[in-house]
Enzyme design. Structure first.
Site: not given
Lengths: 680, 680
Positions: A423, A394, A263
């Site tokens: 998370e 995560d 990205k």
């Protein structure tokens, strides 16, 4: 079918804490006084007694401590959790014939002849016979005891029989406290009921309950704007981060970043060779979850950073994101750990019509799930062996929950000091399920709870049992993924408000650091919670010495947290009404340390109002003066009774953090100050 | 340790009803629609599906019915309990890859090219590939199904592959409802999670939920004042008792009464040869718990009474009191079933300094507890074989609770239609524990709940889960042991009030008959709850035709209960506020049948006030007229919206029992009557 022993007449119910009927352990931290309560009762009028049995799982024998009665058949006992890890506890109860006999005898004695009731007699009350019954109970206790206790008990039994033989007109209670205590020490457990379960308690270290997190991207820490930040650059920042009062430094993933479909800035699907990529697109030909992005440094540099963090009284927390870039070595080595599409390609992350081609999720329905589970556990143990003891995980809610239960148990078996922060921002049952499966701390909905009612309702849920028995909130006013509209629109006062709320509502809180302290508040686009020029996709330079930095306030608040045990746990959180809905007021206490916080939730203007204090909660006598100190300004005030006035200017300081100093002596009531309604 | 199958990703929690973590069964009655709810969820974004498994314990195979989603990961399913006895239920859940695929495909299809988004394409949304994935899922379903379904599914799979081959520019959703339903009928259960427990449900007959009890002493039923009443005399009263609307006729113990230490009138410790003694002092040389007091008649007379009771649409309930007079045959046959004192004598009942020498309690710590348990069970089965199916158990809380659990299970194994009412007035945990152990109905604290707050708080506890899942209240305004001060002081209006409260708050209620209907209200002495000249110790003569008898009101109220299903269960009980604390207002509903009750709790004077109706609870639209009928007077009223006025004269009629007729047509709003605030 009859029970093996039908004479166990005591019923034991409602043993607390108890998470999902004992399916999961309750949680406490080292040194906690752990109070267990239960309903213990039997039939009829016989007295019952009971005891708490508890042991660390490494011990084979139970410790025991007597239950003490509360009201209405409820009992309690307390033990100190003085060792990390897995504890067990259960309750035993029995009909206490000796205690029943004592109470019964006292009633008979009270009914003996008196000047008023000359017709009553010891004999009419069957006292000699009752003494012989007592002698029998004492001899039985003597048989259960060892010398010298057994001798004392046998002598007491003989004495009761002697007294019975005397056939007196009146008697006094014949046993001293020592003999009574001796019998209680040797209870008759023949027909004792044991609670049907041994319940588990998981004991974490103290940082599980009280921690202060700072998140930064190492690659943005270089003082040289032309250079990728390194672990050494992070090391250089440690003194200033420690000075702000943080004790956990949390880094996003430090592994090699994939090149395939990398990205670009602002989550662009195309990238230039200069773009560093998202740290969460893990893995390249340089390695996977056990490797380090060479641009950050070497394994030795990492070890040095871990050591330096410890030297500054902090710990390093790593981010474990269970997902792979297409370049991750596992893709070639274990294609069966991923979902294979009908055309033979590997399924990338997707939420149609959105595609995340730079990320392959792992397949928890892989035929080789055993191999996958072990590899993932090994990622944790690899970094644990490099002295990392805290992990932020995560999106754990997109991995199989049974995996987490196994993985965390595996880690904790050998390393009970490991702390894992989940998370997960998802539905309540899933959030709570991860906490039950073993996560030490959890992100929360705090970020999206901004009005008083929202905050109050949510925190009353998560800081009280049953939820607080397994779920420990960690409050974040921002994360690299979440820039809430409150911060986007409220300017610096909003950052101050949300900081103070996070740091005082939650004993565990954290900030995504430089962006927070510098009040970065521009979204990627209107209506988005993403940051513009998000650090997730590019290297940022932060002017940490900017004059608008919140670092001084952060430093002060973290110091207040450190000085006041009341702010180091959540169980005592209590909300006090205020007549202005823009003002939220709550207290926390730890023994004599009592903190009262009032926050103006409106970032745009001054708000004032009357607080209606729950005096009982604060142990303040009714209708008296008491002294408070605003820990943010150092100012002292004398308040009176329950109704008191505050006025808060959001740009100046949107909150009071009061410490209750002591009830005023009363002399100050002579002073006009006591009728002063305004605390500021 | 890893689970056997790590790919079971669904978590199942909070299965309800569930009593004490499944330790005890929940209770329902025959014909009930039993709704089971559960939290069922998995990780990530995959859809889950689930099903309820249920079976009667006499069946070996599960029935199943799909779960339907509520909100926030909660699901429910319902089955009909169409057989008495023990049922089992559990929940299964699984990741539903087909359902996930359908939703996913619909999103891809929605993102196809449109005039607005010409750049999108079916290919860019991976639709052909998605169709092939769907084909795979359909073929798998085809393998799980049998002909002809398997053929249809295989054809659908082939069709998806054909469509994928076509590589169209745009696609439509390719499956019809029938195919989707077929896949759902054959779910992939390979990785289905089964809830960790099979929970039990006990199904009683309907009378467990709705019953109307009348208690009388047979010995007081003789029309000839010189003669001891008999079963034949009771038989003669059956038509009048049935006419009042009772369906359970409950008799105090009918066994031979002990002579040793027999109590005289008003509980005197000395008796004359004429004194009949307390029926609860059971046993003499004429027999024990399986014998009949010859003064009442023969076993044949008893059988005839049972049959006649049935002929009148009622049932006979016997009183089982587990205690013995010193003359009871067990005392000689089984001295080890009693507590032996050090002098060799048997311990009589005692609560020092009070003595009850006419009663020996049984010893539930007897070495021969097995023999004792069996003998006690045999008492029940003896009378069951004589066609008694309802028992009122005297003071069950002074007998070991584990005994009850075993004994009731033993009885219910063969006779699931047996109803047992626990006469326990003791602490809440013990009361509830007896209900969990198996008692069908329970006496309550109703007798001592007289103010509005007391009544409301108590009934909100006992008529809602978790308590109502195992505890069924049976309300008694009086018993031979309890003449509450409210009745002593409030005269006939108090009897009317307490009758109406009992009969409308509780689907199960009863009265200690003649004393109640004739408003007998003189206590043994001031401050006592005992009756003067208590029927427990002497034969009484009742003038059942007295003009002040409440029989007409009792008849009317029992008829109202019979006509209105709303009054035949307790779960829908809902309290509505009233501004006058002397007025209590509540509603019950069953489908369209809605009953609203308002009672003046003050027996001394008229009370009036505004009721604030919860319109939603009553399904009444806001701001509209509605019609109600007072079932006690037959009068119709038009009320409007939530606020309505009542005024109640205690001597005339202390209550309204309204039936909601229908929402008014609106035409009547033209009429002045609608603004009339007074309902009477």
């Amino acid at each position: 079918m009859k029970p093996v022993e039908g004479r166990k007449r005591v019923i034991i119910e409602k043993v607390q804490p108890q998470v999902d009927c004992g399916r999961y352990p309750a949680k406490r931290v080292l040194g906690d006084a752990v109070t267990i309560t239960a309903a213990v009762f039997g039939d009829g009028h016989d007295h019952v007694s009971g005891r708490l049995l508890y042991r660390h799982s490494s011990e084979t024998d139970w410790h025991s401590t007597p239950l003490t009665a509360l009201t209405n058949d409820l009992w309690k006992a307390t033990f100190t959790a003085d060792k990390l890890g897995d504890w067990l506890y259960t309750i035993e109860g029995w009909v206490d014939h000796f205690d029943t006999w004592c109470a019964d005898l006292r009633k008979r004695l009270a009914a003996q002849p008196t000047p008023d009731k000359p017709n009553a007699s010891a004999e009419s009350q069957d006292i000699p016979l009752a003494l012989r019954t007592g002698a029998l109970l004492l001899s039985q206790a003597a048989h259960r005891a060892k010398a010298p206790d057994s001798k004392l008990l046998a002598e007491a039994a003989a004495e009761l029989n002697r007294l019975a033989d005397e056939q007196r007109t009146t008697y006094e209670f014949p046993l001293n406290d020592k003999i009574i205590a001796l019998v209680e020490e040797h209870p008759d457990l023949t027909f004792a009921t044991r609670y049907l379960q041994e319940l588990h308690l998981w004991v974490d270290r103290e940082r599980a309950r009280y921690s202060t997190w700072y998140e930064l991207f190492p690659r943005s820490t270089s003082p040289d704007p032309t250079r990728h930040g390194t672990f050494s650059d992070v090391k250089a920042l440690l003194p200033s981060i420690a000075a702000m009062g943080f004790d956990v430094l949390y880094l996003p993933p430090i592994h090699p970043i994939g090149n395939a479909f990398r990205k670009g800035r602002n989550n662009s699907v195309t990238s230039t060779p200069d773009d560093p990529g998202s740290p969460w697109a893990i893995g390249s030909k340089e390695g996977g979850h056990k490797s380090i992005n060479p641009q950050l440094g070497t394994l030795r540099d990492f070890d040095a950073l871990v050591a330096a963090t410890h030297d500054h009284g902090m710990e390093l927390a790593l981010d474990i994101a269970i997902q792979c870039s297409p370049d991750h070595p596992w893709v070639a080595e274990h294609p069966d750990w991923f979902v294979i599409r009908p055309d033979g390609s590997i399924q990338y992350a997707e939420n149609p019509p959105k595609k995340y081609q730079d990320i392959y999720p792992l397949n928890f329905e892989s035929p080789d799930w055993r191999g996958l589970w072990e590899a993932l556990r090994d990622v944790f143990t690899y970094w644990i062996r490099r002295n990392v003891r805290i992990f932020r995980v995560d999106n754990p809610h997109t991995k199989a929950i049974p995996f987490w239960e196994w993985c965390i148990a595996e880690i904790h078996k050998k390393y009970p000091d490991v702390i894992l922060l989940a998370e997960a921002f998802t539905r309540p049952h899933v959030m709570y399920s991860l906490a039950k499966a073993g996560f030490t701390q959890s992100y929360t909905y705090f970020t999206w709870r901004n009005t008083r009612d929202e905050i109050q309702e949510y925190f009353e849920e998560i800081t009280k049992p049953p939820i607080s028995d397994f779920f420990r909130p960690n409050l974040w006013p921002n994360t690299p993924d979440i820039l809430h509209a409150t911060l986007q629109n409220g300017g610096r006062p909003a950052f101050m408000q949300r900081l103070i709320l996070a740091a005082t509502l939650g004993a565990n809180y954290g900030i995504y650091g430089p962006a927070f302290e510098l009040c970065e508040n521009v979204p990627a686009k209107p209506g988005s919670e993403e940051y513009l020029n998000s650090e997730k996709y590019e290297i940022r330079r932060w002017d940490r010495s900017a004059s608008h930095s919140l670092a001084p306030l952060i430093t002060q608040i973290n110091q207040i947290r450190r000085n006041n045990p009341a702010l180091q746990s959540d169980g005592s959180l209590h909300f006090h009404p205020a007549d202005n809905p823009n003002i939220i007021c709550y207290s926390k206490s730890s023994g004599p340390n009592k903190i009262l916080v009032a926050v103006n939730l409106d970032p745009t203007q001054e708000q004032a109002g009357w607080i209606d204090l729950d005096l009982k909660q604060l142990a303040i006598p009714h209708n008296e003066n008491f002294e408070i100190e605003d820990l943010l300004t150092g100012a002292h005030y004398t308040w009176h009774d329950r109704s008191n006035y505050v006025s808060l200017k959001p740009d100046l300081m949107p909150a009071h953090i009061f410490r209750l100093v002591r009830p005023s002596t009363g002399e100050t009531t002579l002073n006009a100050a006591v009728t002063e309604p305004e605390a500021k």
